[in-house]
Design an enzyme around this catalytic site. Structure first.
Site, PDB file in Angstrom:
ATOM      1  CG  MET A  30      -1.880  -1.222   1.202  1.00 62.33           C
ATOM      2  SD  MET A  30      -3.405  -0.995   2.117  1.00 62.33           S
ATOM      3  CE  MET A  30      -2.787  -0.755   3.771  1.00 62.33           C
ATOM      4  N   GLY A  31       2.173   1.079  -0.262  1.00 63.08           N
ATOM      5  CA  GLY A  31       3.054   2.236  -0.382  1.00 63.08           C
ATOM      6  C   GLY A  31       3.496   2.796   0.958  1.00 63.08           C
ATOM      7  CE1 TYR A  32       4.497   8.645   4.024  1.00 65.50           C
ATOM      8  CE2 TYR A  32       4.932   7.257   5.924  1.00 65.50           C
ATOM      9  CZ  TYR A  32       4.920   8.492   5.322  1.00 65.50           C
ATOM     10  OH  TYR A  32       5.360   9.589   6.026  1.00 65.50           O
ATOM     11  CG  HIS A  37       6.865  -1.561   2.388  1.00 64.53           C
ATOM     12  ND1 HIS A  37       6.736  -0.462   3.201  1.00 64.53           N
ATOM     13  CD2 HIS A  37       5.644  -2.125   2.340  1.00 64.53           C
ATOM     14  CE1 HIS A  37       5.490  -0.363   3.617  1.00 64.53           C
ATOM     15  NE2 HIS A  37       4.796  -1.355   3.130  1.00 64.53           N
ATOM     16  CD  GLN A  61      -6.159  -3.985   2.403  1.00 66.81           C
ATOM     17  OE1 GLN A  61      -5.972  -4.497   1.298  1.00 66.81           O
ATOM     18  NE2 GLN A  61      -5.210  -3.969   3.330  1.00 66.81           N
ATOM     19  N   GLY A 148       5.030 -10.016   4.012  1.00 68.38           N
ATOM     20  CA  GLY A 148       5.692  -9.930   5.309  1.00 68.38           C
ATOM     21  C   GLY A 148       5.061 -10.853   6.341  1.00 68.38           C
ATOM     22  CE  LYS A 150       3.355  -4.697  11.460  1.00 69.69           C
ATOM     23  NZ  LYS A 150       2.415  -3.883  10.707  1.00 69.69           N
ATOM     24  CD  GLN A 154      -1.809  -9.160   4.207  1.00 71.22           C
ATOM     25  OE1 GLN A 154      -2.637  -8.308   4.428  1.00 71.22           O
ATOM     26  NE2 GLN A 154      -0.582  -8.874   3.806  1.00 71.22           N
ATOM     27  NE  ARG A 188      -3.341   1.448   9.592  1.00 69.01           N
ATOM     28  CZ  ARG A 188      -3.625   0.419   8.792  1.00 69.01           C
ATOM     29  NH1 ARG A 188      -2.899  -0.681   8.828  1.00 69.01           N
ATOM     30  NH2 ARG A 188      -4.638   0.476   7.951  1.00 69.01           N
TER      31      ARG A 188
HETATM   32  P1  AMP Z   1       1.471  -2.770   3.528  1.00 63.35           P
HETATM   33  O1  AMP Z   1       2.016  -1.734   2.602  1.00 63.35           O
HETATM   34  O2  AMP Z   1       1.453  -2.357   4.953  1.00 63.35           O
HETATM   35  O3  AMP Z   1       0.163  -3.350   3.038  1.00 63.35           O
HETATM   36  O4  AMP Z   1       2.498  -3.967   3.487  1.00 63.35           O
HETATM   37  C1  AMP Z   1       2.941  -4.515   2.284  1.00 63.35           C
HETATM   38  C2  AMP Z   1       3.743  -5.760   2.603  1.00 63.35           C
HETATM   39  O5  AMP Z   1       4.822  -5.408   3.471  1.00 63.35           O
HETATM   40  C3  AMP Z   1       2.914  -6.817   3.349  1.00 63.35           C
HETATM   41  O6  AMP Z   1       3.267  -8.092   2.838  1.00 63.35           O
HETATM   42  C4  AMP Z   1       3.364  -6.652   4.765  1.00 63.35           C
HETATM   43  O7  AMP Z   1       3.258  -7.841   5.520  1.00 63.35           O
HETATM   44  C5  AMP Z   1       4.818  -6.269   4.573  1.00 63.35           C
HETATM   45  N1  AMP Z   1       5.355  -5.589   5.773  1.00 63.35           N
HETATM   46  C6  AMP Z   1       4.793  -4.557   6.449  1.00 63.35           C
HETATM   47  N2  AMP Z   1       5.565  -4.222   7.513  1.00 63.35           N
HETATM   48  C7  AMP Z   1       6.626  -5.056   7.506  1.00 63.35           C
HETATM   49  C8  AMP Z   1       7.771  -5.218   8.353  1.00 63.35           C
HETATM   50  N3  AMP Z   1       7.972  -4.443   9.417  1.00 63.35           N
HETATM   51  N4  AMP Z   1       8.658  -6.192   8.038  1.00 63.35           N
HETATM   52  C9  AMP Z   1       8.463  -6.979   6.961  1.00 63.35           C
HETATM   53  N5  AMP Z   1       7.409  -6.874   6.127  1.00 63.35           N
HETATM   54  C10 AMP Z   1       6.496  -5.933   6.386  1.00 63.35           C
END
Ligand code: AMP
Length: 280
Positions: A30-32, A37, A61, A148, A150, A154, A188
């Site tokens: 979802m970027g940022y 990532h 979601q 991830g 994390k 999911q 976040r």
């Molecule tokens: P998001 O942009 O938050 O939807 O995350 C995109 C991907 O990055 C997802 O597969 C997350 O599980 C992964 N992710 C988010 N935070 C972390 C982290 N701290 N370490 C490893 N992977 C992460």
């Protein structure tokens, strides 16, 4: 590096690379971006000829009280980071492109795995995630996709969906990347004020506390969770949504720890919802 907004252009890009016999690695986001990532991009980069990263803040979601509108976005920065990681293409579709008028086909998962942990509190969240991940898989047709650990539930659900719906894609789980004090990196975390940010390190510490208890022979989940709750409550202004111990593969709740378990938690610090987990 290509920036692709239209599904049809992404499909042409994928087709061309497939004809050239290139393997495709995919990291949906979802970027940022933060180091979490980037670590997933590095895993995919090593394993494939072509690395595609998607950036899509997926409306389906988010619940009505979630942070969809204020979810942080910074495409210029993300683009630079992707360039640095040798990404070949960023797929950044609009919401209208992904969900055109009349859209009704969702991927819904049944049963226990969706009804525990976050699924218990965020109804329809995983329906949105599984739908968008399926759409992205169909568009990008990757050989591997990296997620991830994390987001533990999911990842487990995506593995299940890929098996159940016969997506010919290898799913790889990347380890959780943390700040120096242990807080799992998350887009976040930016919402936290300095006091909340300080106390947030208690989450990972509580997971390590549970790990130590198990390593020292404690098997009673109830005892472990009670200690974690005490620790977190004494470390800041947290509202605990859940702390659960579940089987690491099936996500079934575990009362007596014997095999590989996932200890997972979700808390609110003010308005900000944070999740974390470890596997023991
Ligand atoms: P998001 O942009 O938050 O939807 O995350 C995109 C991907 O990055 C997802 O597969 C997350 O599980 C992964 N992710 C988010 N935070 C972390 C982290 N701290 N370490 C490893 N992977 C992460």
């Amino acid at each position: 590096m290509q920036i692709i907004e239209k599904i049809s252009n992404m499909q042409s890009y994928v087709k061309k690379n497939r004809l050239d016999d290139k393997s495709i690695g995919f990291v949906p986001t979802m970027g940022y971006f933060h180091e979490g990532h980037l670590s997933l991009m590095r895993i995919a980069r090593q394993k494939c000829d072509i690395l595609i990263v998607s950036i899509f803040v997926n409306p389906t979601q988010f619940g009505p009280n979630d942070d969809f509108d204020k979810y942080p976005r910074d495409f210029d920065r993300d683009k630079k980071l992707c360039e640095r990681e040798n990404v070949d293409a960023i797929f950044i579709p609009s919401a209208e492109e992904m969900y055109p008028k009349g859209f009704i086909a969702y991927v819904d998962m049944d049963g226990d795995m969706t009804e525990v942990l976050c699924g218990k509190y965020r109804s329809r969240h995983f329906r949105g995630v599984m739908t968008v991940v399926s759409k992205l898989f169909n568009i990008v047709q990757p050989d591997i996709a990296v997620f991830g650990r994390k987001d533990g539930q999911q990842l487990a659900l995506i593995r299940r969906m890929v098996a159940d719906l016969n997506f010919p894609i290898e799913i790889i789980g990347g380890r959780t990347i943390r700040e120096n004090d242990g807080l799992a990196m998350s887009s976040r975390n930016k919402y936290l004020n300095s006091e909340q940010r300080k106390s947030a390190s208690a989450l990972y510490k509580s997971l390590l506390l549970a790990k130590t208890m198990i390593e020292n022979g404690e098997t009673d989940s109830f005892e472990i969770i009670a200690k974690m709750k005490d620790f977190i409550s004494n470390s800041g202004d947290f509202e605990i949504q859940y702390i659960d111990i579940v089987d690491a593969d099936t996500l079934k709740p575990v009362n007596t720890v014997q095999n590989k378990v996932m200890i997972a938690l979700a808390v609110f610090l003010g308005e900000t919802r944070l999740i974390d987990n470890i596997i023991v």
